[in-house]
Scaffold this motif. Structure first.
Motif, PDB file in Angstrom:
ATOM      1  N   GLU A 217      -5.728  -8.655  12.488  1.00  0.00           N
ATOM      2  CA  GLU A 217      -4.129  -8.959  12.892  1.00  0.00           C
ATOM      3  C   GLU A 217      -4.529  -6.926  12.818  1.00  0.00           C
ATOM      4  O   GLU A 217      -3.810  -6.228  13.866  1.00  0.00           O
ATOM      5  N   TYR A 218      -3.910  -6.899  11.781  1.00  0.00           N
ATOM      6  CA  TYR A 218      -3.418  -5.510  11.603  1.00  0.00           C
ATOM      7  C   TYR A 218      -4.629  -4.187  11.665  1.00  0.00           C
ATOM      8  O   TYR A 218      -4.435  -3.228  12.057  1.00  0.00           O
ATOM      9  N   GLU A 219      -5.964  -4.243  11.092  1.00  0.00           N
ATOM     10  CA  GLU A 219      -6.849  -3.385  11.945  1.00  0.00           C
ATOM     11  C   GLU A 219      -7.271  -3.236  12.886  1.00  0.00           C
ATOM     12  O   GLU A 219      -7.390  -2.398  13.982  1.00  0.00           O
ATOM     13  N   ALA A 220      -6.962  -4.091  14.206  1.00  0.00           N
ATOM     14  CA  ALA A 220      -7.380  -4.400  15.728  1.00  0.00           C
ATOM     15  C   ALA A 220      -5.766  -3.262  15.548  1.00  0.00           C
ATOM     16  O   ALA A 220      -6.845  -2.617  17.437  1.00  0.00           O
ATOM     17  N   VAL A 221      -5.277  -2.968  15.498  1.00  0.00           N
ATOM     18  CA  VAL A 221      -3.784  -2.635  16.463  1.00  0.00           C
ATOM     19  C   VAL A 221      -4.306  -0.855  15.368  1.00  0.00           C
ATOM     20  O   VAL A 221      -3.168  -0.126  15.268  1.00  0.00           O
ATOM     21  N   GLY A 222      -4.915  -0.388  14.576  1.00  0.00           N
ATOM     22  CA  GLY A 222      -5.673   0.702  13.754  1.00  0.00           C
ATOM     23  C   GLY A 222      -4.535   1.104  12.024  1.00  0.00           C
ATOM     24  O   GLY A 222      -4.932   1.861  11.732  1.00  0.00           O
ATOM     25  N   ALA A 223      -4.360  -0.083  11.408  1.00  0.00           N
ATOM     26  CA  ALA A 223      -3.605  -0.219  10.012  1.00  0.00           C
ATOM     27  C   ALA A 223      -5.527  -0.358   9.646  1.00  0.00           C
ATOM     28  O   ALA A 223      -6.497  -0.692   9.795  1.00  0.00           O
ATOM     29  N   LYS A 224      -5.124   0.215   8.124  1.00  0.00           N
ATOM     30  CA  LYS A 224      -5.917   0.029   7.003  1.00  0.00           C
ATOM     31  C   LYS A 224      -5.078  -1.249   6.148  1.00  0.00           C
ATOM     32  O   LYS A 224      -4.213  -1.484   5.649  1.00  0.00           O
ATOM     33  N   ILE A 225      -6.772  -2.068   5.609  1.00  0.00           N
ATOM     34  CA  ILE A 225      -5.916  -2.803   4.806  1.00  0.00           C
ATOM     35  C   ILE A 225      -6.676  -2.043   3.304  1.00  0.00           C
ATOM     36  O   ILE A 225      -7.388  -2.148   3.011  1.00  0.00           O
ATOM     37  N   VAL A 226      -5.507  -2.383   2.170  1.00  0.00           N
ATOM     38  CA  VAL A 226      -5.726  -1.992   1.148  1.00  0.00           C
ATOM     39  C   VAL A 226      -4.722  -2.768  -0.040  1.00  0.00           C
ATOM     40  O   VAL A 226      -4.468  -3.210  -0.037  1.00  0.00           O
ATOM     41  N   SER A 227      -5.316  -2.603  -1.150  1.00  0.00           N
ATOM     42  CA  SER A 227      -5.035  -2.518  -2.571  1.00  0.00           C
ATOM     43  C   SER A 227      -2.988  -2.206  -2.360  1.00  0.00           C
ATOM     44  O   SER A 227      -2.809  -1.097  -1.726  1.00  0.00           O
ATOM     45  N   ARG A 228      -2.932  -3.187  -3.200  1.00  0.00           N
ATOM     46  CA  ARG A 228      -1.165  -2.279  -3.515  1.00  0.00           C
ATOM     47  C   ARG A 228      -1.586  -1.073  -3.446  1.00  0.00           C
ATOM     48  O   ARG A 228      -0.194  -0.346  -3.815  1.00  0.00           O
ATOM     49  N   ALA A 229      -2.004  -0.878  -5.162  1.00  0.00           N
ATOM     50  CA  ALA A 229      -1.606   0.511  -5.842  1.00  0.00           C
ATOM     51  C   ALA A 229      -2.244   1.798  -4.768  1.00  0.00           C
ATOM     52  O   ALA A 229      -1.613   2.628  -4.630  1.00  0.00           O
ATOM     53  N   ASP A 230      -3.119   1.072  -3.976  1.00  0.00           N
ATOM     54  CA  ASP A 230      -3.522   2.630  -2.997  1.00  0.00           C
ATOM     55  C   ASP A 230      -2.522   2.422  -2.028  1.00  0.00           C
ATOM     56  O   ASP A 230      -2.065   3.507  -1.176  1.00  0.00           O
ATOM     57  N   ALA A 231      -2.199   1.556  -1.564  1.00  0.00           N
ATOM     58  CA  ALA A 231      -0.580   1.644   0.069  1.00  0.00           C
ATOM     59  C   ALA A 231       0.233   2.748  -0.787  1.00  0.00           C
ATOM     60  O   ALA A 231       0.309   3.325  -0.603  1.00  0.00           O
TER      61      ALA A 231
END
Length: 378
Positions: A50-64
């Motif tokens: 659902e987050y990806e569908a609105v343009g977010a990237k799913i990443v690890s905590r460290a990368d975020a």
């Protein structure tokens, strides 16, 4: 491009998330790059897809964290878990500075621009950004539902062929945002509701919701109005008169909801063990201030204690029991704050040091603790 990190909450029992797809979409529209920690919204019934569908990237905590200009969270994260954040990154969350002072010191040492959103000034301009109000509203509602689930009788009056069931008597102590919602909810469930507060201005609010105001009259200190709409501690004379009035009233109640808090101080004691002993067995008390020391003698945060046959529910993070709605309101509060300072030309929020909202919430800046209330000056 401004990078915004949405963290997954690590505190035990915390089910909320600091951004929902709705607000992520709005941030993307502003030109921000959104990085959501994997499974951040899972406990609030929001999938990574659902987050990806609105343009977010799913990443690890460290990368975020390492790329973030802004970090959003519900509760202040463990400083070690965001140690990779860059100097000057803004951290927006409920930081609980008086209790978690060690975290505040660590944020300052890391060069973070930490903002305690619970310090938001209670002024008209900031109403849409006030996390305490949005979360307290839900907590007041849920407190009554918790009371109903522990109460072994019905709330409304019921007339049946087998006889009449009397309506429950509910008493709300503390008529702030949570208290007003508790009154409204108890009324909707059919209870006979009364309420009290140290601020005389709340009488009209109580009456407007169809409840009965219970107030000490003709005693010095009745106003009880502190800064920002909060209550202040009362004089000894008032406290004695209040205790006598409550003692006579509480003995007749089936449900009691206590909501009294004083920012930066232990919660005021409203109900003693002796007063609990006067209540009918099977009655229920829900203490919304249990995490701050409790309004009720013997209350324990996160536990249900039985004393003199009365169940005392020590509320803990009540808003998290309504994770989806609580997350939606909290995330809108954060978006409303950030978007109000968003500069289109530089594509980032700019926080003027002389702005009253920034002064109100900013606790660390430039490697130092900067808030007057943490420096002993306010």
């Amino acid at each position: 491009m401004t990078h915004i990190a949405i963290l997954m909450e690590q505190a035990v029992g915390e089910t909320r998330v600091a951004a929902i797809p709705e607000t992520v979409k709005k941030f993307v529209a502003l030109g921000a790059n959104i990085m959501v920690e994997k499974d951040a919204g899972k406990s609030a019934s929001i999938s990574d897809a659902e987050y990806e569908a609105v343009g977010a990237k799913i990443v690890s905590r460290a990368d975020a964290v390492k790329n973030a200009d802004i970090i959003l969270a519900i509760q202040g994260p463990d400083p070690k878990s965001i140690s990779g954040a860059k100097t000057g990154a803004a951290l927006l969350a409920s930081l609980n500075p008086f209790v978690e002072r060690g975290n505040i010191d660590a944020y300052a040492a890391s060069g973070l621009d930490a903002m305690a959103m619970e310090f938001m000034p209670r002024i008209t301009r900031a109403q849409s950004m006030d996390i305490l109000s949005s979360q307290s509203n839900l907590a007041g509602y849920k407190a009554v539902l918790e009371a109903a689930s522990h109460y072994g009788r019905a709330f409304p009056m019921m007339m049946t062929a087998a006889g009449t069931v009397s309506a429950a008597k509910a008493f709300v102590m503390g008529v702030g945002v949570a208290g007003l919602q508790a009154i409204a909810t108890a009324r909707r469930l059919g209870a006979q509701v009364s309420a009290t507060d140290v601020r005389s201005a709340t009488k009209e609010q109580i009456l407007s919701l169809g409840a009965k105001p219970i107030f000490v009259e003709n005693v010095a200190g009745i106003e009880g109005e502190g800064s920002g709409g909060y209550a202040t501690e009362m004089s000894e004379e008032y406290q004695k008169a209040q205790a006598e009035l409550v003692s006579s009233h509480i003995a007749k109640q089936d449900i009691v909801i206590t909501t009294a808090l004083i920012p930066g101080r232990a919660a005021p004691r409203l109900i003693s063990d002796a007063q609990i002993a006067t209540m009918r067995a099977g009655s229920v008390i829900v203490d919304l201030a249990a995490e701050a020391g409790g309004n009720v003698e013997g209350a324990e945060a996160g536990k249900v204690v039985v004393k003199h046959g009365v169940k005392i529910v020590g509320a803990k993070n009540m808003a998290s029991l309504l994770a989806a709605d609580a997350s939606a309101l909290f995330s809108r509060n954060l978006y409303n704050f950030l978007s109000s300072f968003w500069d289109k030309e530089s594509n980032k929020p700019i926080f003027p040091q002389d702005d009253e909202l920034v002064i109100g919430v900013r606790v660390t800046h430039g490697g130092k603790i900067v808030h007057d209330r943490l420096l002993g000056e306010g």
